[in-house]
Design an enzyme around this catalytic site. Structure first.
Site, short mmCIF file in Angstrom:
data_model
loop_
_atom_site.label_atom_id
_atom_site.label_comp_id
_atom_site.label_asym_id
_atom_site.label_seq_id
_atom_site.Cartn_x
_atom_site.Cartn_y
_atom_site.Cartn_z
N ASN A 61 0.82 -1.21 0.00
CA ASN A 61 0.00 0.00 0.00
C ASN A 61 0.86 1.26 0.00
OD1 ASN A 61 0.99 0.06 2.59
ND2 ASN A 61 -0.99 -0.06 3.63
N HIS A 103 3.42 1.88 2.05
CA HIS A 103 3.98 2.33 3.34
C HIS A 103 5.49 2.16 3.36
CE1 HIS A 103 3.22 -1.91 5.13
NE2 HIS A 103 4.51 -1.73 5.28
N GLU A 153 1.75 4.36 7.44
CA GLU A 153 0.64 3.87 6.64
C GLU A 153 -0.04 5.00 5.86
OE1 GLU A 153 0.21 0.83 6.32
OE2 GLU A 153 0.36 -0.30 8.18
#
Ligand code: GLP
Length: 244
Positions: free
Chosen positions: A136, A138, A143
């Site tokens: 994603n 990160h 995050e």
């Protein structure tokens, strides 16, 4: 951003190990920022081999890891301290006292975060930060949606990260929900950054990093604003950027 695309995971790891070894040769007392996860494993193996066969010397090297799960003691096989000891530190001549990870068992997490930052500052900052890349986007455990101004801080892991990291645990329910991570601010203060990405599951995040706008939806995109970043990718991770 310099981009090196290697044929496969092995060649990617070799190139990454070369970058790290060259930096150690130039500065034996280098401060390395280190990452865990599957991606850097073969890079660590290569560095161990060079230590054994060519005398690559870690006796003055200082390390700070990016992150640690809250509540996992060092002897837990899923703690990042265990990972680092097992996959790297115990095979080289680094001094244990020169290796640092956030203390996952700290009672006062905020104070631990501040102390970690003080320790990094106390040795003059990170010279070379090695990063992996989450699917994603990160970096560390920063995050999507993270505040770019944060230094080391307490993190609530994203559902996607918990699901992805469940592969290392007996069950997804055993993956800690909390971690301590170096923040984006701390990562951006490193003098050089080396980001590794391998496999097609990272291709989307790599594309965003190379061609997307800087956005905390894909935290790694902040690296576009750093003046000394090298991406070392394998072909599957680079597949979207090479077509673009
Ligand atoms: C984990 C770690 C990161 C790592 C990333 C990618 O959540 N906290 O530091 O870079 O995920 O992991 P992997 O290399 O296993 O794909």
């Amino acid at each position: 951003m310099r981009i090196f695309v290697a044929k496969n995971y092995h060649d990617m790891s070799l190139e990454a190990a070369k970058v790290v070894a060259d930096e150690i040769a130039q500065k034996p007392g280098i401060v390395l920022g280190l990452a865990t996860g599957e991606t850097p494993l073969a890079m660590y193996r290569e560095l161990i081999r060079w230590h054994r066969e060519e005398g690559l010397d870690f006796s003055q090297v200082i390390t700070f890891n990016l992150d640690e799960y809250i509540g996992l003691p060092p002897e837990n096989i899923n703690s990042y301290r265990y990972y680092m000891q097992h996959n790297f530190f115990r095979h080289i001549n680094i001094k244990l006292k020169n290796t640092h990870l956030p203390n996952a068992m700290a009672v006062d997490v905020d104070e631990e975060c501040r102390e970690y930052e003080r320790q990094i500052a106390g040795v003059g900052g990170i010279d070379l930060q090695v990063l992996g890349l989450g699917q994603n986007g990160h970096i560390g455990f920063n995050e999507p949606g993270v505040d770019f101004a944060l230094s080391t801080h307490l993190v609530h892991l994203a559902a996607a990260t918990i699901a992805s990291n469940a592969r290392f645990f007996a069950a997804e329910s055993e993956v800690p929900r909390l971690a301590i991570s170096l923040g984006i601010k701390s990562i951006m203060q490193a003098k050089k950054i080396l980001l590794l990405a391998s496999g097609s599951s990272k291709a989307r995040a790599v594309y965003e990093l190379v061609h997307g706008a800087v956005s905390n939806n894909t935290p790694a995109t902040i690296l576009k604003l750093h003046q000394d970043v090298q991406l070392v990718l394998d072909e599957p991770a680079a597949m979207h950027i090479s077509r673009a």
